[in-house]
Design a protein around this motif. Structure first.
Motif, PDB file in Angstrom:
ATOM      1  N   GLU A 196       0.831  -1.206   0.000  1.00 49.40           N
ATOM      2  CA  GLU A 196       0.000   0.000   0.000  1.00 49.40           C
ATOM      3  C   GLU A 196       0.864   1.254   0.000  1.00 49.40           C
ATOM      4  OE1 GLU A 196      -3.866   1.686   2.428  1.00 49.40           O
ATOM      5  OE2 GLU A 196      -2.291   0.652   3.554  1.00 49.40           O
ATOM      6  N   GLY A 207       1.827   2.797  -3.186  1.00 46.62           N
ATOM      7  CA  GLY A 207       0.808   3.503  -3.953  1.00 46.62           C
ATOM      8  C   GLY A 207       0.310   2.749  -5.168  1.00 46.62           C
ATOM      9  N   LEU A 235      -1.970  -0.123  -4.883  1.00 40.16           N
ATOM     10  CA  LEU A 235      -3.125  -0.984  -4.647  1.00 40.16           C
ATOM     11  C   LEU A 235      -4.282  -0.686  -5.585  1.00 40.16           C
ATOM     12  CD1 LEU A 235      -3.477  -1.571  -0.794  1.00 40.16           C
ATOM     13  CD2 LEU A 235      -2.595  -3.098  -2.554  1.00 40.16           C
ATOM     14  N   GLU A 236      -4.347   0.524  -6.110  1.00 38.80           N
ATOM     15  CA  GLU A 236      -5.422   0.815  -7.069  1.00 38.80           C
ATOM     16  C   GLU A 236      -5.253   0.027  -8.358  1.00 38.80           C
ATOM     17  OE1 GLU A 236      -2.317   4.119  -7.575  1.00 38.80           O
ATOM     18  OE2 GLU A 236      -3.309   3.049  -5.919  1.00 38.80           O
ATOM     19  N   LYS A 238      -9.007  -3.403   2.346  1.00 41.86           N
ATOM     20  CA  LYS A 238      -7.991  -2.401   2.020  1.00 41.86           C
ATOM     21  C   LYS A 238      -7.846  -2.255   0.498  1.00 41.86           C
ATOM     22  CE  LYS A 238      -4.280  -2.398   4.570  1.00 41.86           C
ATOM     23  NZ  LYS A 238      -4.255  -1.060   5.237  1.00 41.86           N
ATOM     24  N   VAL A 239      -7.798  -3.384  -0.199  1.00 39.09           N
ATOM     25  CA  VAL A 239      -7.671  -3.334  -1.659  1.00 39.09           C
ATOM     26  C   VAL A 239      -8.887  -2.649  -2.273  1.00 39.09           C
ATOM     27  CG1 VAL A 239      -7.641  -4.751  -3.758  1.00 39.09           C
ATOM     28  CG2 VAL A 239      -6.135  -5.320  -1.840  1.00 39.09           C
ATOM     29  N   LYS A 240     -10.080  -2.974  -1.778  1.00 42.77           N
ATOM     30  CA  LYS A 240     -11.293  -2.383  -2.357  1.00 42.77           C
ATOM     31  C   LYS A 240     -11.432  -0.907  -2.029  1.00 42.77           C
ATOM     32  CE  LYS A 240     -14.100  -6.486  -3.066  1.00 42.77           C
ATOM     33  NZ  LYS A 240     -15.494  -6.984  -3.112  1.00 42.77           N
ATOM     34  N   GLN A 241     -10.799  -0.459  -0.949  1.00 42.21           N
ATOM     35  CA  GLN A 241     -10.777   0.978  -0.683  1.00 42.21           C
ATOM     36  C   GLN A 241     -10.029   1.722  -1.770  1.00 42.21           C
ATOM     37  OE1 GLN A 241      -9.068   1.335   3.232  1.00 42.21           O
ATOM     38  NE2 GLN A 241     -10.941   0.686   4.292  1.00 42.21           N
ATOM     39  N   HIS A 242      -8.980   1.103  -2.273  1.00 41.04           N
ATOM     40  CA  HIS A 242      -8.181   1.729  -3.329  1.00 41.04           C
ATOM     41  C   HIS A 242      -8.745   1.450  -4.719  1.00 41.04           C
ATOM     42  CE1 HIS A 242      -4.732   3.082  -0.850  1.00 41.04           C
ATOM     43  NE2 HIS A 242      -5.076   2.058  -0.071  1.00 41.04           N
ATOM     44  N   ASN A 243      -9.381   0.309  -4.893  1.00 38.25           N
ATOM     45  CA  ASN A 243      -9.993  -0.045  -6.178  1.00 38.25           C
ATOM     46  C   ASN A 243     -11.338  -0.710  -5.909  1.00 38.25           C
ATOM     47  OD1 ASN A 243     -10.712  -0.788  -8.736  1.00 38.25           O
ATOM     48  ND2 ASN A 243      -9.134  -2.366  -8.972  1.00 38.25           N
TER      49      ASN A 243
END
Length: 285
Positions: free
Chosen positions: A67, A70, A72-73, A98-103
């Motif tokens: 993360e 930068g 993870l999106e 956490k991954v879905k927060q970014h993507n």
């Protein structure tokens, strides 16, 4: 390029968990970010094995490091398999969040590894209930075998295709939009055959493959990885099912012909991109 974070076990010798998923995914053009939950000398089906169990905190720290980069999106999916302990299961769900927060478009594919016909449950007490009640409901894609499907949907044994489809529908109602059921055996099926069944909002499909007279440790890990890769490539469900069956059966055929107990991923790598065998998906409804 499609990228999958694969949170699974790893072995130095042989192919299970990430050691069964990483190379095949890369061979079909997917970038893999392997996050290890254990690193053993070999899988635990052997008389002995050595190596460290990584802690949930170790896994969380590795993902936190990713993360910090930068990136993870750019992660399109999280893939998980054998989870070992309840704490690890909760940590993997934290990773998914956490991954879905970014993507927000990222997909969580859960292979709810718990047990199999003839072996029963082979995970620690409490893991099956955690899978059923907490983990699988948060998955977008679930890939249980026939035995695991029955447990996840009430415990009663399904012996007809109608019952398998009803249970797949029940599992979808609990959370995952897409369900792949492996090692399906139902009444009326030829003893030398095995079926894979996939269900989503567009319908239900099956593929029948010859049954190879031996067991293959790691084949479920390979199957889940190939199915997820097909879905991320945008394949319709029937095509994803047929392609997965062809790739996996190709690898298993090469392994059986070689008389080896470990998946022959390097020798069979062309089967992943140009399968020798082709299968047709049959619409069930």
């Amino acid at each position: 390029m499609t990228a999958i974070m694969s949170v699974q076990s790893s072995v130095a010798y042989g192919h299970v968990g990430n050691s069964a998923a990483t190379f095949p995914l890369m061979r079909v053009g997917v970038e893999v970010w392997p996050v290890l939950t254990v690193h053993f000398s070999n899988h635990t089906g052997y008389p002995s094995w050595r190596g460290p169990l990584l802690t949930p905190a170790d896994v969380a720290e590795v993902v936190e490091g990713i993360e910090t980069l930068g990136v993870l999106e750019r992660c399109d999916a999280v893939l998980s398999g054998y989870q070992g302990a309840a704490e690890m299961g909760h940590t993997i769900l934290d990773v998914v969040r956490k991954v879905k927060q970014h993507n927000p478009a990222a997909v969580y594919c859960c292979d709810p590894v718990m047990g199999d016909v003839g072996r029963g449950m082979y995970v620690r007490p409490g893991i099956p209930e955690l899978m059923r009640d907490v983990v699988v409901p948060q998955a977008d894609v679930a890939t249980p075998n026939h035995f695991e499907l029955d447990f996840l949907t009430g415990g009663e044994q399904s012996t007809t295709m109608e019952q398998v489809l009803a249970k797949a529908d029940r599992l979808r109602e609990s959370g995952p939009a897409t369900v792949l059921v492996t090692s399906v055996v139902v009444q009326g099926q030829q003893p030398e055959e095995l079926q894979l069944v996939a269900v989503d909002g567009t319908g239900a499909w099956s593929v029948t493959t010859p049954l190879l007279d031996r067991s293959f440790t790691g084949s479920g890990d390979l199957t889940s990885a190939m199915f997820l890769a097909c879905l991320l490539a945008g394949d319709p469900l029937a095509e994803a099912l047929a392609t997965t069956a062809a790739r996996v059966y190709g690898v298993l055929s090469v392994t059986a012909a070689a008389g080896e107990s470990e998946l022959q991923l390097v020798a069979a790598q062309d089967e992943l991109v140009r399968p020798t065998h082709t299968f047709t998906a049959t619409r069930l409804r």
